[in-house]
Design a protein around this motif. Structure first.
Motif, PDB file in Angstrom:
ATOM      1  N   ARG A 178      11.183  27.435   6.960  1.00  0.00           N
ATOM      2  CA  ARG A 178      12.247  27.225   7.956  1.00  0.00           C
ATOM      3  C   ARG A 178      13.560  26.831   7.293  1.00  0.00           C
ATOM      4  O   ARG A 178      14.642  27.269   7.729  1.00  0.00           O
ATOM      5  CB  ARG A 178      11.803  26.123   8.932  1.00  0.00           C
ATOM      6  N   ASN A 237      10.613  27.430  12.741  1.00  0.00           N
ATOM      7  CA  ASN A 237       9.206  27.565  12.365  1.00  0.00           C
ATOM      8  C   ASN A 237       8.618  26.191  12.066  1.00  0.00           C
ATOM      9  O   ASN A 237       8.876  25.608  11.016  1.00  0.00           O
ATOM     10  CB  ASN A 237       9.092  28.475  11.132  1.00  0.00           C
ATOM     11  N   TYR A 292      14.017  36.666   4.108  1.00  0.00           N
ATOM     12  CA  TYR A 292      13.221  36.959   5.304  1.00  0.00           C
ATOM     13  C   TYR A 292      11.720  36.809   5.062  1.00  0.00           C
ATOM     14  O   TYR A 292      10.930  36.945   5.975  1.00  0.00           O
ATOM     15  CB  TYR A 292      13.512  38.378   5.794  1.00  0.00           C
ATOM     16  N   GLN A 301      16.120  29.817   5.285  1.00  0.00           N
ATOM     17  CA  GLN A 301      16.572  31.009   6.024  1.00  0.00           C
ATOM     18  C   GLN A 301      17.989  31.376   5.575  1.00  0.00           C
ATOM     19  O   GLN A 301      18.972  31.097   6.252  1.00  0.00           O
ATOM     20  CB  GLN A 301      16.512  30.732   7.521  1.00  0.00           C
ATOM     21  N   TYR A 311      15.714  34.267  11.591  1.00  0.00           N
ATOM     22  CA  TYR A 311      14.531  34.472  12.417  1.00  0.00           C
ATOM     23  C   TYR A 311      13.637  33.235  12.521  1.00  0.00           C
ATOM     24  O   TYR A 311      13.172  32.888  13.603  1.00  0.00           O
ATOM     25  CB  TYR A 311      13.692  35.639  11.872  1.00  0.00           C
ATOM     26  N   ASN A 312      13.371  32.593  11.392  1.00  0.00           N
ATOM     27  CA  ASN A 312      12.398  31.499  11.371  1.00  0.00           C
ATOM     28  C   ASN A 312      13.032  30.118  11.341  1.00  0.00           C
ATOM     29  O   ASN A 312      12.464  29.174  10.798  1.00  0.00           O
ATOM     30  CB  ASN A 312      11.460  31.674  10.170  1.00  0.00           C
TER      31      ASN A 312
END
Length: 424
Positions: free
Chosen positions: A302, A295, A104, A305, A291-292
């Motif tokens: 990115r 990105n 994360y 993850q 989450y990313n």
């Protein structure tokens, strides 16, 4: 009976605690002995003492797994112990104490160190578990179509061909292999073998930077340069490279590069990197999403993850990079090359030995694969161990793969050469 049970219980607890005590003294595992400008035989003996390797046995199988330094192990174990002792006192959200989670966070500091080693921007670097993960993240992220040709070689490790064969089956791509010369002593012959298989439909060239079985250092810069002219995506399997030979991804000119750092950089198992050039990164889909996953400011983040992993491992990974940087790339890589040449020079003098690795020193480094007339690879591995407690690795039936690293010595190589000579 009560006293006997108590004695056995106390003895068992002592045995369990012994390994932890040895790594918790902080008396031996330090970078301080490595910080010197005098790099001589005495220095390399000091380096050897930084590894908790068993005395009287010699490890020559770094091409499979490199032993981790005591310094990196100590940092990793201390991190895991600290968290398990102080779990209730640490709030991972406000940053007090060590990081408890992985997957994360961007790990900017570690990625920057790695970027400096391979010469790129840290945002082009992803932290992955190993080379196989890197290959799959690239392969599964490409927009490939039925009929697109994917080119490997016939000397790939399974972690270098699996994703491309899967994609051929899944998407209807055409999987091809270039037949490399054996041994490979001419860079032009390797180059020609690759482009002999290239057509107008070739979309990916995925080849090793160093061939795992033979230790051949491929002419990847020339191959990537020609592929770029033809609009072909290039991805290099560098599993055997980072920490073994100089790696400059910008000079090489590849689109993607991946490596397992538990081999030659001597990081804990589960430490890998993936490089994707920023000019092409936006075209690679994320394979694992959290989450990313989208990105677009930091493509390296990115593509890593992965969700929760072992935070202690990341501490050991970071420490292994510090260990490498303290010794210095020039000293580290130069020592590997020196020992590799020493072994090959000795083998070349023996007419009963066939060297399957390259004998062109521009295409060779720390891995040497060879055979001895009248003996199989497993025979040679067994003889090495029984006579001198030496541990290289047999590859197939005809040869043995001998890897050398900074914790090895010329005296240990001499023992191997003496055994080989005795088999004439």
């Amino acid at each position: 009976m009560f006293h006997r049970r108590k004695f056995l219980k106390q003895g068992a607890m002592a045995m369990l605690s012994a390994p932890l005590i040895s790594f918790d003294t902080h008396k031996k595992w330090s970078l301080a002995p490595l910080k010197t400008t005098e790099v001589d035989d005495a220095y390399w003996k000091t380096v050897r003492k930084q590894f908790p390797l068993k005395e009287g046995a010699t490890y020559f199988n770094n091409g499979t797994m490199g032993p981790t330094s005591g310094y990196a192990l100590d940092r990793m174990v201390h991190h895991m112990l600290h968290y398990n002792i102080e779990a209730a006192t640490i709030d991972y959200k406000n940053g007090s104490g060590p990081e408890l989670l992985t997957g994360y966070f961007p790990y900017t500091e570690l990625r920057t160190k790695l970027a400096n080693i391979i010469n790129c921007d840290y945002k082009e670097v992803s932290l992955v578990q190993n080379a196989t993960f890197g290959m799959n993240y690239v392969g599964m992220g490409l927009d490939l179509k039925q009929g697109d040709e994917l080119l490997n070689t016939n000397q790939e490790h399974g972690g270098g061909f699996g994703a491309w064969q899967l994609l051929a089956k899944r998407k209807g791509c055409v999987y091809k292999q270039a037949i490399l010369p054996e041994p490979a002593n001419d860079p032009e012959a390797v180059f020609n073998a690759i482009f002999k298989e290239v057509t107008a439909k070739t979309k990916v060239i995925a080849i090793p930077h160093i061939v795992s079985g033979y230790g051949t250092v491929m002419p990847v810069k020339a191959i990537c340069e020609e592929a770029k002219k033809r609009g072909i995506f290039t991805v290099l399997d560098g599993a055997q490279c980072v920490g073994h030979i100089p790696v400059d991804v910008k000079d090489i000119g590849c689109d993607a590069y991946y490596s397992s750092l538990h081999k030659w950089l001597l990081a804990p198992a589960g430490s890998g990197l993936l490089y994707v050039n920023n000019n092409i990164a936006s075209t690679i889909w994320s394979t694992i999403a959290s989450y990313n996953w989208d990105n677009q400011e930091d493509h390296g983040f990115r593509l890593m993850q992965n969700g929760t992993g072992n935070a202690g491992l990341m501490e050991g990974y970071n420490a292994a990079v510090d260990f490498f940087n303290t010794i210095g790339a020039e000293n580290w890589l130069g020592r590997i090359k020196e020992l590799g040449m020493y072994l090959r020079d000795g083998l070349k003098k023996m007419p009963h030995v066939t060297i399957y690795s390259s004998t062109n020193e521009e295409m060779a480094a720390g891995i040497t694969s060879y055979g001895v007339k009248g003996y199989s690879g497993p025979d040679l591995q067994k003889i090495m161990w029984e006579r001198e407690k030496l541990q290289p690795r047999s590859v197939g039936n005809k040869m043995i793969r001998h890897s050398v690293h900074i914790y090895n010595s010329k005296e240990e190589i001499d023992k191997a050469l003496q055994i080989v000579q005795s088999l004439a």
